[in-house]
Design a protein around this motif. Structure first.
Motif, mmCIF file in Angstrom:
data_model
loop_
_atom_site.group_PDB
_atom_site.id
_atom_site.type_symbol
_atom_site.label_atom_id
_atom_site.label_comp_id
_atom_site.label_asym_id
_atom_site.label_seq_id
_atom_site.Cartn_x
_atom_site.Cartn_y
_atom_site.Cartn_z
ATOM 1 N N THR A 42 0.809 -1.213 0.000
ATOM 2 C CA THR A 42 0.000 0.000 0.000
ATOM 3 C C THR A 42 0.845 1.266 0.000
ATOM 4 N N ARG A 43 1.947 1.268 0.734
ATOM 5 C CA ARG A 43 2.745 2.485 0.848
ATOM 6 C C ARG A 43 3.391 2.876 -0.469
ATOM 7 N N ASP A 44 3.511 1.930 -1.408
ATOM 8 C CA ASP A 44 4.178 2.217 -2.671
ATOM 9 C C ASP A 44 3.218 2.406 -3.833
ATOM 10 N N LEU A 45 1.925 2.511 -3.555
ATOM 11 C CA LEU A 45 0.962 2.648 -4.641
ATOM 12 C C LEU A 45 1.166 3.934 -5.436
ATOM 13 N N GLY A 46 1.759 4.939 -4.822
ATOM 14 C CA GLY A 46 2.008 6.193 -5.532
ATOM 15 C C GLY A 46 3.401 6.304 -6.107
ATOM 16 N N ALA A 47 4.150 5.195 -6.160
ATOM 17 C CA ALA A 47 5.516 5.220 -6.693
ATOM 18 C C ALA A 47 5.513 5.733 -8.128
ATOM 19 N N PRO A 48 6.516 6.512 -8.519
ATOM 20 C CA PRO A 48 6.529 7.099 -9.871
ATOM 21 C C PRO A 48 6.620 6.041 -10.955
ATOM 22 N N LEU A 49 6.076 6.380 -12.101
ATOM 23 C CA LEU A 49 6.109 5.477 -13.244
ATOM 24 C C LEU A 49 7.484 5.478 -13.890
ATOM 25 N N TRP A 50 7.847 4.345 -14.480
ATOM 26 C CA TRP A 50 9.054 4.295 -15.289
ATOM 27 C C TRP A 50 8.650 4.064 -16.741
ATOM 28 N N ILE A 51 9.634 3.837 -17.613
ATOM 29 C CA ILE A 51 9.423 3.816 -19.057
ATOM 30 C C ILE A 51 8.239 2.942 -19.455
ATOM 31 N N ASP A 52 8.271 1.674 -19.088
ATOM 32 C CA ASP A 52 7.258 0.734 -19.562
ATOM 33 C C ASP A 52 5.874 1.041 -19.019
ATOM 34 N N GLU A 53 5.800 1.581 -17.810
ATOM 35 C CA GLU A 53 4.501 1.932 -17.261
ATOM 36 C C GLU A 53 3.875 3.096 -18.027
ATOM 37 N N GLY A 54 4.717 4.029 -18.460
ATOM 38 C CA GLY A 54 4.215 5.111 -19.305
ATOM 39 C C GLY A 54 3.657 4.569 -20.609
ATOM 40 N N ILE A 55 4.325 3.569 -21.177
ATOM 41 C CA ILE A 55 3.832 2.937 -22.402
ATOM 42 C C ILE A 55 2.494 2.248 -22.141
ATOM 43 N N SER A 56 2.351 1.608 -20.981
ATOM 44 C CA SER A 56 1.086 0.937 -20.654
ATOM 45 C C SER A 56 -0.075 1.920 -20.676
ATOM 46 N N PHE A 57 0.085 3.039 -19.994
ATOM 47 C CA PHE A 57 -0.984 4.036 -19.984
ATOM 48 C C PHE A 57 -1.200 4.613 -21.382
ATOM 49 N N GLY A 58 -0.103 4.841 -22.114
ATOM 50 C CA GLY A 58 -0.231 5.411 -23.450
ATOM 51 C C GLY A 58 -1.008 4.519 -24.392
ATOM 52 N N VAL A 59 -0.731 3.226 -24.374
ATOM 53 C CA VAL A 59 -1.456 2.284 -25.232
ATOM 54 C C VAL A 59 -2.905 2.169 -24.775
ATOM 55 N N ALA A 60 -3.113 2.077 -23.461
ATOM 56 C CA ALA A 60 -4.461 1.880 -22.928
ATOM 57 C C ALA A 60 -5.371 3.076 -23.179
ATOM 58 N N HIS A 61 -4.824 4.267 -23.420
ATOM 59 C CA HIS A 61 -5.631 5.459 -23.652
ATOM 60 C C HIS A 61 -6.257 5.477 -25.039
ATOM 61 N N HIS A 62 -5.827 4.589 -25.921
ATOM 62 C CA HIS A 62 -6.441 4.509 -27.239
ATOM 63 C C HIS A 62 -7.815 3.850 -27.137
ATOM 64 N N PRO A 63 -8.672 4.056 -28.124
ATOM 65 C CA PRO A 63 -9.969 3.358 -28.120
ATOM 66 C C PRO A 63 -9.773 1.851 -27.989
ATOM 67 N N LEU A 64 -10.697 1.200 -27.299
ATOM 68 C CA LEU A 64 -10.530 -0.209 -26.944
ATOM 69 C C LEU A 64 -10.214 -1.080 -28.153
#
Length: 529
Positions: A42-64
């Motif tokens: 729980t204490r690390d849920l706000g840990a900063p994103l790294w390269i691959d996590e940014g890609i995850s959000f970027g891909v997921a933001h496209h239409p399904l």
């Protein structure tokens, strides 16, 4: 006709009071382990994103339904990204919400480990497997990373459990064969190393067929046709994209593993050299009883089959990364952890009460507190860059990232109007890293001059944010080339006297593949103006 193999249980149907007495402690243990997993992360849920996590959000933001097409550029299967799309549509695209999704998969993997192991090797083994999955620092590292790894562990456990039931516990059972088909397809749709896992499971199935008598062989062949054939049918829609990805994406940032990679891999998998050694030694001590074919032949077959799936998955991935395209990263080993945890837990359950003490000592002495809060907080410093410089950046400012795959995480944190360029040119879709023939494009002569061109177009008073990687020891062709380009970029910047640094963010916590420095540049008026 279905044949069910008994795995050495001497009792018939237990009495009600015995059933309650046996299941209640197991239930309490599983709930406690799941609660611990949530509490510890729980204490690390706000840990900063790294390269691959940014890609995850970027891909997921496209239409399904556009996500599968987008992934032609990335080289990954679509299941996790589509689930993340639905998840963020409901709960938002915050760092915490993304981490909670991965944590959910990690928590579900605990009862999945018990189910996969306990129904084959007994309840004690099931509890040990749940303990390993809940406390292993390797699994915990990816429990709050916005990637598919905790989901892959969950799918691997379910697939291994279904495999053992379909081909060892109840060969010929059509329901379990169908379960194998669904589980194997889910593994392949989650991560490309799922293909190595399925290949390994197929080889083990062939060995089981070859080692069986004629009646059992026929049942195994029918179940295998349903399980593996069904998985292939389910995976067929994605197969054309896999072919395109294999031809054009790859992993140029990776390297071919060597002999030392084997020991490093299992050391990471089991949370360090000491716990690896201790666990394997005590597991070997329990293997004698586990493999006693004269008493429980089905247990022996199940243990050998599980170990075979684990070792062959590792071997196929190792061979592919050396003989074909490198596809090696330690985090991918999470699919190997699924059968490894099952077979180690099964062996420990035969080692007697001392196994409980061994797990307790390993947890207190080596696993407790890992991964550390500092390790999770310092995965990347891009969030720090955005926090420091984001508020002072003018609208529509251009960012030049010498490392192209940093763009999606920069895009996540920086203002929406920010424009991006890399040595590969202007970035059209900042949420996705286009890996198609990326190494060949990076080696072109024009990649070395892209920054100079961007710099020349900078007008008087205009600003440019330069983001440079701070590699410690690049070992792959991609990272070595990026370091060369970073030096060229630095040379071009210093060669222009009218460009000065007006602000900067330098890394404070060492160097890694996701660490960057950021310089805010501004074109000064030429002398005499």
């Amino acid at each position: 006709m279905t044949t069910t193999l008994r795995l050495g249980h001497r009792r018939s149907r237990p009495r009600v009071d015995r059933l309650i007495a046996g299941r209640l402690p197991v239930f309490v243990a599983l709930v406690g382990l799941m609660a611990w997993a949530v509490h510890a992360r729980t204490r690390d849920l706000g840990a900063p994103l790294w390269i691959d996590e940014g890609i995850s959000f970027g891909v997921a933001h496209h239409p399904l339904w556009a996500i599968p097409g987008v992934l032609r550029q990335d080289g990954a299967p679509p299941l996790f990204y589509m689930l993340l799309h639905v998840w963020t549509a409901v709960l938002g695209s915050t760092v915490r919400s993304g981490h909670v999704l991965s944590l959910l998969f990690a928590v579900l993997a605990i009862p999945a480990a018990f189910w996969a192991t306990g129904g084959v090797f007994g309840r004690r083994a099931g509890v040990f497997a749940a303990v390993l999955v809940a406390l292993d620092p390797f699994a915990a590292t990816y429990a709050i990373e916005v990637r598919m790894y905790s989901m892959l562990l969950l799918m691997g456990l379910l697939a291994t459990g279904a495999f053992l039931r379909a081909f060892v516990v109840a060969p010929g059972h059509r329901g379990w064969a169908l379960g194998v088909a669904g589980a194997l397809a889910a593994v392949m749709y989650t991560h490309n190393w799922g293909l190595f896992y399925v290949a390994a499971a197929g080889l083990v199935w062939l060995c089981l067929v070859a080692a069986s008598g004629r009646p059992l062989r026929r049942q195994l062949m029918i179940s295998g046709a349903i399980g593996f054939g069904g998985a292939l049918v389910l995976f067929l829609p994605w197969l054309p994209i896999v072919v395109v990805q294999a031809q054009h994406t790859g992993a140029p940032w990776s390297h071919a593993p060597h002999w030392k990679s084997i020991s490093t891999a299992f050391e990471r998998l089991l949370g360090g050299r000491v716990p690896e050694t201790v666990l394997l030694l005590f597991a070997l001590a329990g293997c004698g009883q586990l493999l006693r074919a004269d008493r429980y032949p089905a247990v022996r077959r199940a243990a050998l089959a599980t170990a075979g799936v684990a070792l062959l998955t590792f071997a196929v991935a190792y061979a592919w990364s050396n003989l074909s395209s490198p596809a090696w990263a330690l985090r991918y080993l999470v699919i190997v952890l699924a059968p490894v945890a099952i077979v180690i837990a099964a062996a420990l359950s035969r080692a007697g009460p001392v196994a409980v003490a061994v797990l307790a000592v390993i947890f207190v002495g080596s696993w407790y507190g890992k991964p550390t809060h500092a390790a999770m907080a310092h995965k990347s410093n891009v969030a720090e860059v955005a926090q420091r410089l984001g508020p002072v950046l003018p609208a529509g400012v251009q960012v030049f990232s010498t490392q192209p795959e940093e763009v999606p995480v920069l895009h996540y944190y920086l203002p929406p109007s920010t424009r991006f360029a890399t040595p590969l040119g202007r970035v059209a879709d900042a949420g996705v890293m286009d890996w198609r023939d990326a190494m060949a494009r990076l080696d072109r002569p024009e990649a070395a001059t892209t920054f100079a061109q961007v710099l020349r177009r900078l007008r008087s008073g205009q600003q440019l944010l330069l983001v440079q990687p701070r590699f410690s020891a690049p070992s792959a062709p991609w990272t070595r080339r990026i370091r060369q380009l970073a030096r060229r970029v630095q040379h071009d910047r210093l060669a222009d006297p009218t460009v000065r640094v007006i602000d900067s963010v330098l890394p404070q916590h060492g160097f890694g593949r996701a660490t960057v420095s950021a310089l805010l540049l501004e074109r000064q008026p030429a002398s005499g103006q």
